[in-house]
Write a protein that holds these residues in place. Sequence first.
Motif, PDB file in Angstrom:
ATOM      1  N   UNK A 105      54.172  27.624  19.721  1.00 58.86           N
ATOM      2  CA  UNK A 105      53.095  27.723  20.430  1.00 58.86           C
ATOM      3  C   UNK A 105      52.983  29.237  20.964  1.00 58.86           C
ATOM      4  N   UNK A 106      54.002  30.122  20.534  1.00 59.15           N
ATOM      5  CA  UNK A 106      54.137  31.396  21.002  1.00 59.15           C
ATOM      6  C   UNK A 106      52.909  32.002  20.382  1.00 59.15           C
ATOM      7  N   UNK A 107      52.262  33.058  21.231  1.00 64.55           N
ATOM      8  CA  UNK A 107      51.119  33.764  20.221  1.00 64.55           C
ATOM      9  C   UNK A 107      51.518  34.295  19.096  1.00 64.55           C
ATOM     10  N   UNK A 108      50.736  33.820  17.957  1.00 58.89           N
ATOM     11  CA  UNK A 108      50.763  34.437  16.579  1.00 58.89           C
ATOM     12  C   UNK A 108      49.568  34.560  15.768  1.00 58.89           C
ATOM     13  N   UNK A 109      49.816  34.951  14.670  1.00 56.69           N
ATOM     14  CA  UNK A 109      48.772  35.392  13.790  1.00 56.69           C
ATOM     15  C   UNK A 109      47.728  34.422  13.256  1.00 56.69           C
ATOM     16  N   UNK A 110      48.435  32.979  13.293  1.00 56.71           N
ATOM     17  CA  UNK A 110      47.753  31.900  12.939  1.00 56.71           C
ATOM     18  C   UNK A 110      46.328  31.700  13.891  1.00 56.71           C
ATOM     19  N   UNK A 111      46.408  31.915  14.952  1.00 55.05           N
ATOM     20  CA  UNK A 111      45.447  31.797  16.154  1.00 55.05           C
ATOM     21  C   UNK A 111      44.470  33.082  16.200  1.00 55.05           C
ATOM     22  N   UNK A 112      44.814  34.094  15.464  1.00 59.18           N
ATOM     23  CA  UNK A 112      44.099  35.489  15.253  1.00 59.18           C
ATOM     24  C   UNK A 112      42.895  35.257  14.126  1.00 59.18           C
ATOM     25  N   UNK A 113      41.623  35.352  14.663  1.00 56.31           N
ATOM     26  CA  UNK A 113      40.619  35.050  13.530  1.00 56.31           C
ATOM     27  C   UNK A 113      39.594  36.354  13.445  1.00 56.31           C
ATOM     28  N   UNK A 114      38.687  36.229  12.734  1.00 57.18           N
ATOM     29  CA  UNK A 114      37.577  37.414  12.806  1.00 57.18           C
ATOM     30  C   UNK A 114      36.639  37.250  13.844  1.00 57.18           C
TER      31      UNK A 114
END
Length: 193
Positions: A105-114
């Motif tokens: 759950x560490x912030x990561x690119x999976x949760x970054x979206x357009x």
Amino acid sequence: MNNTKPGMLIFEDVNGDGTIDASDRTALGNPNPPFIYGFNLGGSYKDFDLNIFCQGVAGNKIYNENRALMTVVRNYDKDFYDHRWTGEGTSNTYPSVVYSAGDARTPNSFFVESGSYFRIKSIQFGYSLPKSALSKLHIEKLRLYLNAENPVTFFKYNGFSPEVSSSNPLMTGVNNGAYPLSSVYSFGINVTF
């Protein structure tokens, strides 16, 4: 990483030191859109008129914290549930539901979206009755119209709306429960005596 299991998110050793830790953090996008646009189109033909106002943004990124919190305080959305990893060869789109274990759950690119979107802000279609029909009623102009505000937004973001905001400057571009704009449809009459 600790507690790593098949189907979990894969973290990159960005600095190449053989350890995944805080020094592997990197910028994943800008929440401020480099391109903001809007335009208005209007016209009339005989007694009919049409006005359309559109706006949008392009090039920004959003951190979808709603998805990051799915396993803690929120339910899985249908898209995640239908396309999650359930075993070898099943999905490269979403991780397994065990992705919340350990450090995943560490912030990561999976949760970054357009955060790019195109929205029709308003459409108004009107009809003005001919003056010959109004002269007996001592009315100079009578116009009927249908109006739609925010009828449709086009985007690829996995949330209700890519238009997120926060009063906390440290949360700019983070969606942790932003409520989408409502669509409003109305009918009206303009009368000039």
